[in-house]
Motif scaffolding. Sequence first.
Motif, PDB file in Angstrom:
ATOM      1  N   THR A 109       0.848  -1.179   0.000  1.00 39.67           N
ATOM      2  CA  THR A 109       0.000   0.000   0.000  1.00 39.67           C
ATOM      3  C   THR A 109       0.893   1.242   0.000  1.00 39.67           C
ATOM      4  N   ASN A 110       0.397   2.309  -0.577  1.00 38.94           N
ATOM      5  CA  ASN A 110       1.141   3.571  -0.760  1.00 38.94           C
ATOM      6  C   ASN A 110       2.276   3.454  -1.777  1.00 38.94           C
ATOM      7  N   GLU A 143       0.538  -3.577   3.974  1.00 38.76           N
ATOM      8  CA  GLU A 143       1.275  -2.457   4.552  1.00 38.76           C
ATOM      9  C   GLU A 143       2.777  -2.784   4.617  1.00 38.76           C
ATOM     10  N   ASP A 146       5.316  -4.469   8.024  1.00 33.47           N
ATOM     11  CA  ASP A 146       4.482  -5.373   8.810  1.00 33.47           C
ATOM     12  C   ASP A 146       4.818  -6.804   8.397  1.00 33.47           C
TER      13      ASP A 146
END
Length: 378
Positions: A109-110, A143, A146
Amino acid sequence: MGHYTEKGVGSKLIDVNGKEYLDFISGIAVCNLGHCHPKVVEAVEEQMKKLWHVSNLFQIEGQEQVAQLLVDHSVLDYVFFCNSGAEANEAAIKLARKSTGKHHIVSLTNSFHGRTLGSMSATGQDKIHQGFGPLLTEFTYIEMNDPKALEEAVTEKTAAIMVEVIQGEGGIRLMSNEYAEALTSICEKHNCLLIVDEVQTGIGRTGTAFAYEQFNLSPDIVTVAKGLGNGFPVGALLGKASLKEAFQPGSHGSTFGGNPLAMAAAKAVLTEVFQKDLLQSVEEKGNWFQQQLQQKVGHFQVVDEIRGKGLMVGIACHTEVAPVIKACLEKGLLVLPAGPKVLRILPPLVVTKDELELAGDILADVFATIEQQNSVNI
């Protein structure tokens, strides 16, 4: 900029009215050697008089020379040339699927990997996906930093994990060393490939030839573009020897990829950037600049954190940075966002300490004014 840009020299851009700007965008981490670097200009001018294009139907000596420079300074063995970062990432996705026979890819993500359908599908940002309908299937977004989420997402059906070790468009977010260790062990456990997107972090931007070196990773595939041509459109996929058979002639290609003009630019760039002294100076200037920023702007309430590596720096803020960017522009400093609340600073690798200090002073003035305005508004 309020006016058309007319020319650029080193770290400066000049508009048609003669106003100078300190360019700390560098074409979004492209002009790593600054604007119109004499050795790059000379190399391209010389090649323009010889040969522009023949395609990969024929042997191109410049490709062999640039490929050699790339593999000599990496853990990879072979190179495929294309025209952009998105194309390099498309090639990486295809190579991972074809070489493993598996289709599932895990990305973060991102992240940002490009705007073609495949690279957009690998990108873990909803705003990039919106309006384009169904994406490629079998991508999972998790993420960064993690390890548990990583372990749960990767299975025996996973072809590759695709990451940026520093997320550029995603906010100058750095991978943790713990996460890098988890990537290595999980790839080994599930026999999947590690793809590192170095489109923004590569070619010396962080103080090493490639940023993955600073995270003790040994990727199977690395993608580069941006800084590779210093403004001339060029991209490349680097892969380990074990993947070579999957990309036999006819399995993937690019009409313009690796053309003589692009290779002339890239060879001149790499010859300069991969010098030990230059890379060391990027690390030193980057550390010094971050210290300067901590002193000059770190104390403002609006500033949350200053982070980055080398000359890839982010100032994370509690409010949106659009007003900061506008005010910097008016004062002759060009910076850009990395998401709504992170100021991204990407000066040329050849920037001087005086120029870095000037940029720090401008940022201090801008943040002081904005903080004062916020206090008045309260």
